[in-house]
Design an enzyme around this catalytic site. Structure first.
Site, PDB file in Angstrom:
ATOM      1  N   HIS A 120       0.834  -1.203   0.000  1.00  0.00           N
ATOM      2  CA  HIS A 120       0.000   0.000   0.000  1.00  0.00           C
ATOM      3  C   HIS A 120       0.865   1.247   0.000  1.00  0.00           C
ATOM      4  O   HIS A 120       2.063   1.198   0.292  1.00  0.00           O
ATOM      5  CB  HIS A 120      -0.957   0.004   1.193  1.00  0.00           C
ATOM      6  CG  HIS A 120      -0.339  -0.342   2.520  1.00  0.00           C
ATOM      7  ND1 HIS A 120       0.676   0.380   3.087  1.00  0.00           N
ATOM      8  CD2 HIS A 120      -0.600  -1.365   3.380  1.00  0.00           C
ATOM      9  CE1 HIS A 120       0.996  -0.158   4.253  1.00  0.00           C
ATOM     10  NE2 HIS A 120       0.263  -1.231   4.447  1.00  0.00           N
TER      11      HIS A 120
HETATM   12  P1  TYD Z   1      -2.300  -3.939   7.247  1.00  0.00           P
HETATM   13  O1  TYD Z   1      -2.294  -2.495   6.859  1.00  0.00           O
HETATM   14  O2  TYD Z   1      -2.794  -4.907   6.228  1.00  0.00           O
HETATM   15  O3  TYD Z   1      -0.857  -4.365   7.738  1.00  0.00           O
HETATM   16  P2  TYD Z   1       0.517  -4.392   6.891  1.00  0.00           P
HETATM   17  O4  TYD Z   1       0.692  -3.039   6.304  1.00  0.00           O
HETATM   18  O5  TYD Z   1       1.562  -4.707   7.866  1.00  0.00           O
HETATM   19  O6  TYD Z   1       0.443  -5.475   5.883  1.00  0.00           O
HETATM   20  O7  TYD Z   1      -3.144  -4.076   8.570  1.00  0.00           O
HETATM   21  C1  TYD Z   1      -3.691  -5.296   9.028  1.00  0.00           C
HETATM   22  C2  TYD Z   1      -4.983  -5.011   9.799  1.00  0.00           C
HETATM   23  O8  TYD Z   1      -4.721  -4.239  10.953  1.00  0.00           O
HETATM   24  C3  TYD Z   1      -5.985  -4.238   8.963  1.00  0.00           C
HETATM   25  O9  TYD Z   1      -7.269  -4.756   9.246  1.00  0.00           O
HETATM   26  C4  TYD Z   1      -5.913  -2.826   9.512  1.00  0.00           C
HETATM   27  C5  TYD Z   1      -5.479  -3.031  10.935  1.00  0.00           C
HETATM   28  N1  TYD Z   1      -4.615  -1.937  11.441  1.00  0.00           N
HETATM   29  C6  TYD Z   1      -5.113  -1.063  12.405  1.00  0.00           C
HETATM   30  O10 TYD Z   1      -6.264  -1.163  12.855  1.00  0.00           O
HETATM   31  N2  TYD Z   1      -4.290  -0.080  12.877  1.00  0.00           N
HETATM   32  C7  TYD Z   1      -3.026   0.081  12.404  1.00  0.00           C
HETATM   33  O11 TYD Z   1      -2.300   1.004  12.855  1.00  0.00           O
HETATM   34  C8  TYD Z   1      -2.540  -0.817  11.394  1.00  0.00           C
HETATM   35  C9  TYD Z   1      -1.147  -0.669  10.843  1.00  0.00           C
HETATM   36  C10 TYD Z   1      -3.367  -1.809  10.958  1.00  0.00           C
END
Ligand code: TYD
Length: 135
Positions: A53
């Protein structure tokens, strides 16, 4: 500015002594933003790709405080790969930069410092949409 210059690897102060290491990261000093959020990723194995992302508002610093991982960083035209394997160093990722974290060692603990509170709506998770926005 090159992508590498926009996403520098930062080296933090080590205040360690004979008792062990101590690394300090002060928001607005060692890193170019005030820290509003901290999260960490562990027990991701070597087959997993995370991130995938870009963020419209958030800036990040990624630090492997234990173990190793890699982060592929792109702005849609240039790409760099940074190996994260030292608790004293981290990579700065500004707004609107796409990132994929991968190649996690089994002992990897990837600490992320962020400039914002979580807001899912500022995440761009579709690479084609990202490329459109970067045109
Ligand atoms: P995600 O953004 O997919 O993690 P990464 O970038 O490490 O692959 O996040 C996984 C899940 O956690 C998603 O449902 C969103 C949630 N999340 C939060 O609620 N708060 C946060 O600060 C982060 C980073 C993720």
């Amino acid at each position: 500015m090159t992508l590498q210059e926009r996403c520098p690897v930062l080296k933090f102060d080590d205040l360690g002594d004979e008792r062990g290491k101590l690394v300090v990261i002060e928001g607005g000093q060692a890193i170019p933003f005030d820290i509003k959020r901290v999260f960490y990723i562990y027990e991701s194995d070597s087959t997993v790709v995370r991130g995938q992302h870009a963020n419209k508002e958030s800036e990040f610093v990624l630090i492997n405080v234990a173990g190793k991982s890699k982060v592929r960083i792109t702005d849609g035209s240039e790409e760099i790969i940074v190996s994260l394997d030292k608790p004293m160093t981290g990579v700065y990722i500004p707004k609107m930069i796409w990132k994929d974290m991968y190649d996690f060692s089994s002992d990897s603990v990837l600490l992320v410092l962020a400039s914002t509170h979580y807001d899912g709506s500022e995440y761009i998770r579709d690479y084609d949409e990202y490329l459109e926005l970067m045109k």
